[in-house]
Enzyme design. Structure first.
Site, PDB file in Angstrom:
ATOM      1  N   TYR A 116      47.582  65.757  76.261  1.00 29.74           N
ATOM      2  CA  TYR A 116      48.417  64.954  77.161  1.00 29.74           C
ATOM      3  C   TYR A 116      49.839  65.519  77.196  1.00 29.74           C
ATOM      4  CZ  TYR A 116      50.475  60.747  79.266  1.00 29.74           C
ATOM      5  OH  TYR A 116      51.132  59.870  80.098  1.00 29.74           O
TER       6      TYR A 116
ATOM      7  N   SER B 125      56.202  62.035  82.035  1.00 26.40           N
ATOM      8  CA  SER B 125      56.075  61.141  80.867  1.00 26.40           C
ATOM      9  C   SER B 125      57.235  61.416  79.916  1.00 26.40           C
ATOM     10  CB  SER B 125      54.750  61.447  80.162  1.00 26.40           C
ATOM     11  OG  SER B 125      54.708  60.899  78.872  1.00 26.40           O
TER      12      SER B 125
HETATM   13  P1  NAP Z   1      46.171  53.515  84.079  1.00 30.46           P
HETATM   14  O1  NAP Z   1      46.360  52.070  84.342  1.00 30.46           O
HETATM   15  O2  NAP Z   1      45.172  53.982  83.071  1.00 30.46           O
HETATM   16  O3  NAP Z   1      45.947  54.260  85.475  1.00 30.46           O
HETATM   17  C1  NAP Z   1      45.502  55.588  85.550  1.00 30.46           C
HETATM   18  C2  NAP Z   1      45.063  55.854  86.973  1.00 30.46           C
HETATM   19  O4  NAP Z   1      44.608  57.217  87.061  1.00 30.46           O
HETATM   20  C3  NAP Z   1      43.884  54.952  87.382  1.00 30.46           C
HETATM   21  O5  NAP Z   1      44.021  54.594  88.723  1.00 30.46           O
HETATM   22  C4  NAP Z   1      42.707  55.895  87.189  1.00 30.46           C
HETATM   23  O6  NAP Z   1      41.593  55.568  87.991  1.00 30.46           O
HETATM   24  C5  NAP Z   1      43.328  57.198  87.674  1.00 30.46           C
HETATM   25  N1  NAP Z   1      42.482  58.323  87.258  1.00 30.46           N
HETATM   26  C6  NAP Z   1      42.247  58.767  86.006  1.00 30.46           C
HETATM   27  N2  NAP Z   1      41.334  59.770  86.046  1.00 30.46           N
HETATM   28  C7  NAP Z   1      40.993  59.937  87.360  1.00 30.46           C
HETATM   29  C8  NAP Z   1      40.106  60.820  88.050  1.00 30.46           C
HETATM   30  N3  NAP Z   1      39.345  61.720  87.422  1.00 30.46           N
HETATM   31  N4  NAP Z   1      40.026  60.715  89.403  1.00 30.46           N
HETATM   32  C9  NAP Z   1      40.756  59.797  90.078  1.00 30.46           C
HETATM   33  N5  NAP Z   1      41.607  58.933  89.482  1.00 30.46           N
HETATM   34  C10 NAP Z   1      41.728  59.016  88.136  1.00 30.46           C
HETATM   35  O7  NAP Z   1      47.525  54.147  83.557  1.00 30.46           O
HETATM   36  P2  NAP Z   1      49.028  54.087  84.093  1.00 30.46           P
HETATM   37  O8  NAP Z   1      49.849  53.775  82.928  1.00 30.46           O
HETATM   38  O9  NAP Z   1      49.179  53.301  85.333  1.00 30.46           O
HETATM   39  O10 NAP Z   1      49.220  55.643  84.379  1.00 30.46           O
HETATM   40  C11 NAP Z   1      49.611  56.171  85.626  1.00 30.46           C
HETATM   41  C12 NAP Z   1      50.327  57.491  85.384  1.00 30.46           C
HETATM   42  O11 NAP Z   1      51.536  57.248  84.659  1.00 30.46           O
HETATM   43  C13 NAP Z   1      49.534  58.494  84.547  1.00 30.46           C
HETATM   44  O12 NAP Z   1      49.748  59.800  85.031  1.00 30.46           O
HETATM   45  C14 NAP Z   1      50.136  58.325  83.168  1.00 30.46           C
HETATM   46  O13 NAP Z   1      49.973  59.464  82.383  1.00 30.46           O
HETATM   47  C15 NAP Z   1      51.591  58.090  83.542  1.00 30.46           C
HETATM   48  N6  NAP Z   1      52.409  57.450  82.514  1.00 30.46           N
HETATM   49  C16 NAP Z   1      52.164  56.191  82.075  1.00 30.46           C
HETATM   50  C17 NAP Z   1      53.002  55.630  81.123  1.00 30.46           C
HETATM   51  C18 NAP Z   1      52.824  54.241  80.605  1.00 30.46           C
HETATM   52  O14 NAP Z   1      53.589  53.848  79.722  1.00 30.46           O
HETATM   53  N7  NAP Z   1      51.900  53.462  81.082  1.00 30.46           N
HETATM   54  C19 NAP Z   1      54.082  56.353  80.637  1.00 30.46           C
HETATM   55  C20 NAP Z   1      54.296  57.637  81.108  1.00 30.46           C
HETATM   56  C21 NAP Z   1      53.468  58.175  82.061  1.00 30.46           C
HETATM   57  P3  NAP Z   1      40.305  54.803  87.326  1.00 30.46           P
HETATM   58  O15 NAP Z   1      40.709  53.356  87.216  1.00 30.46           O
HETATM   59  O16 NAP Z   1      39.227  55.078  88.288  1.00 30.46           O
HETATM   60  O17 NAP Z   1      40.092  55.423  85.970  1.00 30.46           O
END
Ligand code: NAP
Length: 249
Positions: free
Chosen positions: A154, A141
């Site tokens: 986080y 991140s």
């Molecule tokens: P998101 O749409 O909220 O997706 C998060 C994913 O993680 C979902 O598939 C969720 O599954 C899964 N997850 C969370 N807790 C879990 C658990 N206990 N067991 C299994 N699966 C779990 O968010 P995203 O933005 O795509 O995030 C993906 C990654 O990118 C994360 O690591 C996030 O920190 C990182 N990230 C995102 C951004 C951004 O701007 N969006 C920036 C930097 C880093 P469920 O649907 O079942 O909850």
């Protein structure tokens, strides 16, 4: 060099957001995909089916420590191999550092860091036992580089992901396992919905991104295929920002 035909990739949290886009990109490059998660991933499975590779959901709640060791054996049983691991699943809890509860600390660290380490460990053990190369890509991140506000657990977890990526690269490069990370900037997903909805924060964020827009999940396609493929065989321990220039400001 970028062809992933014959490989199997494990992608955690691929039912939505960045994980979904990366799973589809890896499938388009030819890899079979094991979707690791706790929620049905019908949309992702349908999109991957159009590319002609195999994909299947392996059920796992990554917050439950007892399930981690079962994931890689189940993938090998179903797909016959495990070549690429993408640790994407992540969670965030927003609260002031003075108020953050033990549960808000533990629930984030368990999924974002503990599960990442132990899944890397099981994946690497089978690669070493089989004398087979492997690719690990952890999702970091901007808060692997910066402090953030109101997200202390986080930030700690994602700074940990970056450090862990370097530590594992140092130990496992000798086995032909590449360990790298991608640090997405501000991407339009569920994870950032609250930020995007906040007009003031949204304007501040956009004002700092040289590319002038939020990232779309498909913006990660090039980076993930690069780090999963032979094109990155001599790349070790990096956290690659894909951020529209956010960190350059
Ligand atoms: P998101 O749409 O909220 O997706 C998060 C994913 O993680 C979902 O598939 C969720 O599954 C899964 N997850 C969370 N807790 C879990 C658990 N206990 N067991 C299994 N699966 C779990 O968010 P995203 O933005 O795509 O995030 C993906 C990654 O990118 C994360 O690591 C996030 O920190 C990182 N990230 C995102 C951004 C951004 O701007 N969006 C920036 C930097 C880093 P469920 O649907 O079942 O909850």
């Amino acid at each position: 060099m970028f062809d992933l035909s014959g490989k199997t990739a494990l992608v955690t949290g691929a039912n939505t957001g960045l994980g979904q886009a990366m799973a589809i990109a890896l499938a388009q490059a030819g890899a079979d995909i094991a979707l690791i998660g706790r929620t049905p991933a019908t949309e992702t499975l349908n999109d991957i089916a159009k590319t002609g590779v195999r994909s299947e959901l392996i059920f796992a709640d990554l917050g439950d420590a007892s399930t981690i060791s079962k994931i890689v054996p189940e993938v090998i049983e179903k797909f016959g191999r495990a070549d690429i691991l993408v640790n994407n699943a992540g969670t965030i809890k927003r609260n002031a550092a003075l108020e953050l509860t033990p549960d808000q600390w533990d629930s984030v660290m368990d999924v974002n860091l503990r599960a990442v380490f132990f899944l890397c460990q099981v994946f690497a053990k089978q690669a070493v036992d089989l004398e087979q190369p492997g690719k690990i890509i952890n999702i970091a991140s901007m808060l692997s580089f910066q402090g953030g506000v109101r997200v202390p657990s986080y930030t700690a977890s994602k700074s940990g992901v970056s450090g862990l990526t370097r530590a594992l690269a140092n130990e496992w490069a000798q086995y032909g396992i590449n360990v790298n990370a991608i640090a997405p900037g501000y991407f339009d997903t569920n994870n950032t919905a609250a930020l995007k909805a906040d007009k003031k924060r949204n304007a501040e964020i956009l004002g700092r991104i040289p590319s002038g827009r939020w990232g779309q999940p498909s913006d990660l396609a090039g980076a993930i295929v690069f780090l999963a493929s032979n094109a990155s065989d001599y790349v070790q321990g990096i956290t690659l920002p894909v951020d529209g220039g956010w960190l350059s400001r």
